[in-house]
Design an enzyme around this catalytic site. Structure first.
Site, short mmCIF file in Angstrom:
data_model
loop_
_atom_site.label_atom_id
_atom_site.label_comp_id
_atom_site.label_asym_id
_atom_site.label_seq_id
_atom_site.Cartn_x
_atom_site.Cartn_y
_atom_site.Cartn_z
N ASP A 1 5.43 0.55 -2.79
CA ASP A 1 5.65 1.68 -2.13
C ASP A 1 5.08 1.30 -0.52
O ASP A 1 3.88 1.50 -0.23
CB ASP A 1 5.31 2.96 -2.64
CG ASP A 1 5.72 4.22 -1.66
OD1 ASP A 1 6.75 4.62 -1.86
OD2 ASP A 1 5.19 4.53 -0.51
N ASP B 1 12.75 0.41 0.70
CA ASP B 1 11.80 -0.58 0.57
C ASP B 1 12.29 -1.94 0.39
O ASP B 1 11.87 -2.76 1.44
CB ASP B 1 10.63 -0.20 -0.54
CG ASP B 1 9.99 1.07 -0.48
OD1 ASP B 1 9.04 1.25 0.27
OD2 ASP B 1 10.81 2.08 -0.99
#
Length: 258
Positions: free
Chosen positions: A71, A170
Site C-alpha cells: 500500500d 498502486d
C-alpha cells in the site's frame, strides 16, 4: 498414545510433536476415522502445541504460497500535484497457509520532483518532511525490494506469490506511472496482483465504497492504526484477508495481463 497426548500434553516434548502426529495418523486403519489427523492437531493446539497446524487446518488452502500486501503513500495536494511520487513503500509477506505475517519490508522514499511535502499530504498520511528527507530514491528502494524478495525466497520459480492491494491504483497507475516518468523498468512481479476490493465484493456480495473502512465494518473488525498510513493500511489488508480466508474464500488474481 491417545491418552498420553490428552493427559500429558503439558509435559510432551515439542521436538517430538511432528513425529508423534505422523505416528498417530499412520496407525489409523484405511477408511476409518477420516480427518483424525486434524482432530489430533486441534487437541494439541488446545494444550499450546502446534498452533500453526491448527491454523492451517481451519481453512482451505490458497493458490499461492505467499501474498505480498502492498500500500503506497504518495505526494499529494488539493488540487492534485503532478506527477505524484511514492513516499512510503511497505510490503507484508503473508503466508498462504497460515495467513500470518512472516516478514516486513518498509521504507520511506525521497521525492525529487516535489521534494517539499504539502500540509495536506502530511495531514492525510501522517508523513512529515523529516521522514522523507535524505531517504533513498525510488530507484534505490526498488533495488532493495528486489534484494528483499530474493532473500525471502520469493524469486524462486517454484514459489507462487502475488501482490495484494486495496484497489488497482498502486500497481496499475502509481508505480508504472512514476517509473515511466523516471525512465525506470517495472519488475514483472509488480504486473499481477489481487485487488482486495474486488475479492471482498466476490466474497461478501457488496462493493466497499470506502475501502478498508467498509471492509472492516462489514467483517466486524477493528481498524488498525491510522487511515492512509501505508504500513497500517497493509496490516488492515492482511487482517481482512485472514478473516475472509477463515470463511473459506480462495483468493485469485484480479488484474488483467499487461
Amino acid at each position: 498414545m491417545i491418552a498420553l497426548l490428552h493427559t500429558g500434553a503439558a509435559k510432551f516434548p515439542q521436538n517430538l510433536l511432528p513425529r508423534t502426529r505422523q505416528a498417530v495418523c499412520s496407525l489409523r486403519p484405511p477408511g476409518v476415522l477420516k480427518g483424525y489427523g486434524s482432530i489430533v492437531s486441534r487437541k494439541l493446539a488446545s494444550h499450546g502445541f502446534g498452533a500453526s497446524m491448527a491454523a492451517m487446518s481451519s481453512f482451505p488452502p490458497q493458490r499461492y504460497h505467499y501474498f505480498l500486501v502492498l500500500d503506497f503513500e504518495a505526494t499529494c495536494d488539493k488540487p492534485q500535484i503532478h506527477p505524484q511520487e511514492i513516499i512510503e513503500f511497505p510490503i507484508l509477506k503473508l503466508n498462504g497457509r497460515t495467513m500470518e505475517i512472516e516478514s516486513t519490508f518498509h521504507m520511506y522514499v525521497q521525492p525529487v520532483v516535489h521534494p517539499q511535502l504539502t500540509p495536506f499530504c502530511t495531514e492525510l498520511t501522517g508523513i512529515i518532511q523529516g521522514m522523507v528527507d535524505g531517504q533513498p530514491s525510488l530507484q534505490q528502494v526498488l533495488e532493495r525490494v528486489d534484494e528483499w524478495m530474493a532473500k525471502e525466497g520469493l524469486l524462486d520459480p517454484s514459489v507462487k506469490s502475488i501482490f495484494v492491494t486495496c484497489g488497482d491504483w498502486d500497481l496499475k497507475v502509481m508505480l508504472p506511472g512514476q517509473c515511466q516518468y523516471l525512465g525506470l523498468p517495472v519488475a514483472d512481479y509488480f504486473k499481477q496482483w489481487i485487488n482486495l476490493k474486488k475479492a471482498y465484493s466476490f466474497a461478501m456480495g457488496s462493493w466497499p465504497k470506502n475501502g478498508l473502512l467498509d471492509m472492516n465494518k462489514g467483517l466486524n473488525l477493528q481498524h488498525i492504526g491510522r487511515p492512509h498510513s501505508g504500513i497500517d493500511d497493509c496490516k488492515n489488508i492482511a487482517n481482512i484477508m485472514k478473516t475472509l480466508a477463515h470463511r473459506g474464500f480462495i483468493f485469485k488474481q484480479t488484474s488483467k495481463p499487461f
